[in-house]
Design an enzyme around this catalytic site. Structure first.
Site, PDB file in Angstrom:
ATOM      1  N   CYS A 122       0.767  -1.300   0.055  1.00 14.87           N
ATOM      2  CA  CYS A 122       0.183   0.016   0.095  1.00 14.87           C
ATOM      3  C   CYS A 122       0.695   1.187   0.100  1.00 14.87           C
ATOM      4  O   CYS A 122       0.353   2.182  -0.214  1.00 14.87           O
ATOM      5  CB  CYS A 122      -1.095  -0.154   1.139  1.00 14.87           C
ATOM      6  SG  CYS A 122      -2.144  -1.449   1.261  1.00 14.87           S
ATOM      7  N   HIS A 264      -3.388   6.935   3.019  1.00 15.01           N
ATOM      8  CA  HIS A 264      -3.860   5.664   2.566  1.00 15.01           C
ATOM      9  C   HIS A 264      -5.326   5.416   3.151  1.00 15.01           C
ATOM     10  O   HIS A 264      -5.540   5.198   4.221  1.00 15.01           O
ATOM     11  CB  HIS A 264      -2.655   4.557   2.886  1.00 15.01           C
ATOM     12  CG  HIS A 264      -2.975   3.330   2.528  1.00 15.01           C
ATOM     13  ND1 HIS A 264      -3.735   3.062   1.371  1.00 15.01           N
ATOM     14  CD2 HIS A 264      -3.313   1.990   3.277  1.00 15.01           C
ATOM     15  CE1 HIS A 264      -4.032   1.850   1.170  1.00 15.01           C
ATOM     16  NE2 HIS A 264      -3.484   1.255   2.474  1.00 15.01           N
ATOM     17  N   ASN A 294      -9.863  -0.832   0.285  1.00 15.85           N
ATOM     18  CA  ASN A 294      -8.613  -0.314   0.310  1.00 15.85           C
ATOM     19  C   ASN A 294      -8.164  -1.060  -1.129  1.00 15.85           C
ATOM     20  O   ASN A 294      -8.067  -2.134  -1.205  1.00 15.85           O
ATOM     21  CB  ASN A 294      -7.898  -1.331   1.515  1.00 15.85           C
ATOM     22  CG  ASN A 294      -6.632  -1.027   1.716  1.00 15.85           C
ATOM     23  OD1 ASN A 294      -5.870  -0.545   0.455  1.00 15.85           O
ATOM     24  ND2 ASN A 294      -6.084  -1.638   2.688  1.00 15.85           N
TER      25      ASN A 294
HETATM   26  N1  ACO Z   1     -17.831  -9.362  10.448  1.00 17.99           N
HETATM   27  C1  ACO Z   1     -18.094  -9.835  11.651  1.00 17.99           C
HETATM   28  N2  ACO Z   1     -16.985 -10.142  12.707  1.00 17.99           N
HETATM   29  C2  ACO Z   1     -15.876  -9.855  12.335  1.00 17.99           C
HETATM   30  C3  ACO Z   1     -15.460  -9.675  10.981  1.00 17.99           C
HETATM   31  C4  ACO Z   1     -16.399  -9.643   9.942  1.00 17.99           C
HETATM   32  N3  ACO Z   1     -16.094  -9.139   8.723  1.00 17.99           N
HETATM   33  N4  ACO Z   1     -14.138  -9.685  11.141  1.00 17.99           N
HETATM   34  C5  ACO Z   1     -13.664  -9.960  12.309  1.00 17.99           C
HETATM   35  N5  ACO Z   1     -14.695  -9.899  13.041  1.00 17.99           N
HETATM   36  C6  ACO Z   1     -14.740 -10.429  14.525  1.00 17.99           C
HETATM   37  C7  ACO Z   1     -13.434 -10.965  14.824  1.00 17.99           C
HETATM   38  O1  ACO Z   1     -13.420 -12.467  14.849  1.00 17.99           O
HETATM   39  C8  ACO Z   1     -13.602 -10.746  16.527  1.00 17.99           C
HETATM   40  O2  ACO Z   1     -14.329 -11.238  17.112  1.00 17.99           O
HETATM   41  P1  ACO Z   1     -13.960 -11.763  18.768  1.00 17.99           P
HETATM   42  O3  ACO Z   1     -13.845 -10.408  19.317  1.00 17.99           O
HETATM   43  O4  ACO Z   1     -14.961 -12.667  19.087  1.00 17.99           O
HETATM   44  O5  ACO Z   1     -12.496 -12.335  18.798  1.00 17.99           O
HETATM   45  C9  ACO Z   1     -14.034  -9.183  16.539  1.00 17.99           C
HETATM   46  O6  ACO Z   1     -14.816  -9.289  15.118  1.00 17.99           O
HETATM   47  C10 ACO Z   1     -13.294  -8.073  16.677  1.00 17.99           C
HETATM   48  O7  ACO Z   1     -11.975  -8.381  15.703  1.00 17.99           O
HETATM   49  P2  ACO Z   1     -10.665  -7.492  15.518  1.00 17.99           P
HETATM   50  O8  ACO Z   1      -9.766  -8.152  14.432  1.00 17.99           O
HETATM   51  O9  ACO Z   1     -10.227  -6.930  16.588  1.00 17.99           O
HETATM   52  O10 ACO Z   1     -11.579  -6.266  14.425  1.00 17.99           O
HETATM   53  P3  ACO Z   1     -11.120  -4.857  14.120  1.00 17.99           P
HETATM   54  O11 ACO Z   1     -11.975  -3.878  14.872  1.00 17.99           O
HETATM   55  O12 ACO Z   1      -9.666  -4.610  14.538  1.00 17.99           O
HETATM   56  O13 ACO Z   1     -11.367  -4.705  12.578  1.00 17.99           O
HETATM   57  C11 ACO Z   1     -10.058  -4.825  10.743  1.00 17.99           C
HETATM   58  C12 ACO Z   1     -10.716  -5.653  11.653  1.00 17.99           C
HETATM   59  C13 ACO Z   1     -11.360  -3.946   9.883  1.00 17.99           C
HETATM   60  C14 ACO Z   1      -9.380  -5.851   9.732  1.00 17.99           C
HETATM   61  C15 ACO Z   1      -9.137  -3.753  11.334  1.00 17.99           C
HETATM   62  O14 ACO Z   1      -8.280  -4.412  12.101  1.00 17.99           O
HETATM   63  C16 ACO Z   1      -8.286  -3.289  10.165  1.00 17.99           C
HETATM   64  O15 ACO Z   1      -8.486  -2.667   9.291  1.00 17.99           O
HETATM   65  N6  ACO Z   1      -6.943  -3.313  10.170  1.00 17.99           N
HETATM   66  C17 ACO Z   1      -5.926  -2.726   9.301  1.00 17.99           C
HETATM   67  C18 ACO Z   1      -5.920  -3.710   8.107  1.00 17.99           C
HETATM   68  C19 ACO Z   1      -5.156  -2.981   7.304  1.00 17.99           C
HETATM   69  O16 ACO Z   1      -5.117  -1.829   7.010  1.00 17.99           O
HETATM   70  N7  ACO Z   1      -4.585  -3.633   6.226  1.00 17.99           N
HETATM   71  C20 ACO Z   1      -4.047  -3.408   4.992  1.00 17.99           C
HETATM   72  C21 ACO Z   1      -2.630  -2.985   5.062  1.00 17.99           C
HETATM   73  S1  ACO Z   1      -2.074  -2.012   3.728  1.00 17.99           S
HETATM   74  C22 ACO Z   1      -1.386  -3.206   2.300  1.00 17.99           C
HETATM   75  O17 ACO Z   1      -0.368  -3.348   2.375  1.00 17.99           O
HETATM   76  C23 ACO Z   1      -2.479  -3.657   1.224  1.00 17.99           C
END
Ligand code: ACO
Length: 337
Positions: A122, A264, A294
């Protein structure tokens, strides 16, 4: 006489197919993967993304890049033959070999250019822009095409609900040209960084030379992206903030002097947390992830393109671009439009 580098044209392109949260939720339910429209919107800010049909030659990564490049050339008033270098930032190349830059070169007919890919995930567009600037400052190039393009839907694990909800496909491109050193409109400063010790937070296990894709590995989706979203989130907020401050510091510019901040587009909560840490108002932050998700290396040039074309960004404004990505890589560029 010394040189500076300036963006003189910009363009973007997206596949036709929209995939809304509602459609995605229905699609995942067929695979017994539980999510909801509300969860996706609340946790990411994304409402829909675009998905390429790679069977259609017009929607491969290099084809999206070529469409974006033609628009950028038109805005710059240049022809493909004027380009002497092509830098294609992508982590979802058309083919591992040759580079997507070469496929694009063939499509736009930039016969005087040399072409290469950059993979900084990214952060790729930022890395590409800074690389282009260096070739211009050294006097080795006059007109460079920098593209950030991705077809991430091809390497998305559609049964992993924590990652498949955030990605989308698209491309953005800029023409970077040599201008005299003292020019007002130019790249002002930049900062690049990476931390390879965090590589495992976001990677594609198979398909490189380390691990061949076998039927068993294919069945386990090892050729698709694996992401520790929660950890990346924390590092992203910290790193984006640091990169922004380091880049401003190099010009001794205080953040209030910025007209626009273009981070980003990974997650609206990340963007809001960074804006909050920088004490920068959200109404001067470009955000378009609700419509595209993204798109990795394409997020910054496509968000910028949209704002240039709808008149929000005007000549002479000061803009900070800021990205992080797999690697973990990060970088920022300060420029005067
Ligand atoms: N629907 C419902 N529940 C979900 C989902 C979903 N799609 N995905 C995860 N959950 C659940 C998890 O299992 C977890 O449940 P638990 O509490 O029972 O264990 C709960 O939701 C919370 O999970 P988290 O992973 O803590 O959720 P978070 O609020 O962190 O959101 C996300 C997840 C959206 C992936 C976030 O962490 C994020 O955006 N991270 C950054 C990722 C990113 O930017 N990646 C790209 C890098 S750039 C590149 O190089 C391409």
């Amino acid at each position: 006489m010394g040189y500076a580098a300036r963006i003189t044209g910009i363009g973007s392109a997206f596949p036709e197919k929209h995939l809304s949260n509602e459609e995605l939720t229905r699609m995942l339910a067929h695979h017994d993967v539980e999510t909801s429209e509300k969860w996706i919107l609340d946790r990411t800010g994304i409402r829909e993304r675009r998905v390429a049909n790679v069977e259609n030659e017009a929607e491969t990564n290099s084809s999206l890049g070529a469409r974006a490049a033609r628009k950028a050339l038109k805005m710059a008033g240049r022809k493909a033959d004027d380009i002497d270098q092509i830098i294609y930032a992508t982590c979802s190349p058309d083919t591992l070999l040759p580079s997507t830059a070469c496929w694009l070169q063939k499509k736009i007919g930039a016969s005087n250019a040399w072409a290469m890919d950059i993979n900084a995930a990214c952060s790729g567009f930022i890395y590409g822009l800074v690389t282009a600037q260096q070739f211009i400052l050294s006097g080795q190039a006059r007109t460079i095409l920098v593209v950030g393009g991705e077809v991430l839907s091809q390497i998305t694990n559609w049964s992993d609900r924590s990652s498949c909800i955030i990605f989308g496909d698209g491309a953005g491109a800029v023409i970077v040209e040599r201008v005299p050193a003292g020019s007002r409109q130019r790249i002002l400063s930049s900062h690049l960084t990476s931390n390879g010790s965090l590589s495992m937070l976001f990677y594609v296990p198979a398909g490189g030379s380390n691990l061949e894709v076998t039927p068993e590995r294919y069945a386990k989706n090892l050729h698709k992206m694996r992401m520790n979203g929660r950890e990346i989130f924390k590092v992203a907020v910290r790193t984006l903030t640091e990169c922004a401050l380091r880049t401003l510091e190099k010009r001794r510019l205080s953040i209030e002097r910025l007209d626009w901040f273009v981070p980003h587009q990974a997650n609206l909560r990340i963007i809001e947390a960074v804006a909050n840490r920088l004490a920068f108002p959200m109404d001067r932050v470009l955000v378009n992830l609700e419509r595209y998700g993204n798109t990795s290396a394409a997020t910054i040039p496509s968000a910028l393109d949209e704002a240039v074309r709808d008149g929000r960004i005007r000549e002479g404004q000061t803009i900070l671009l800021d990205a992080f990505g797999a690697g973990l890589t990060a970088g920022a560029v300060l420029l005067r439009w």
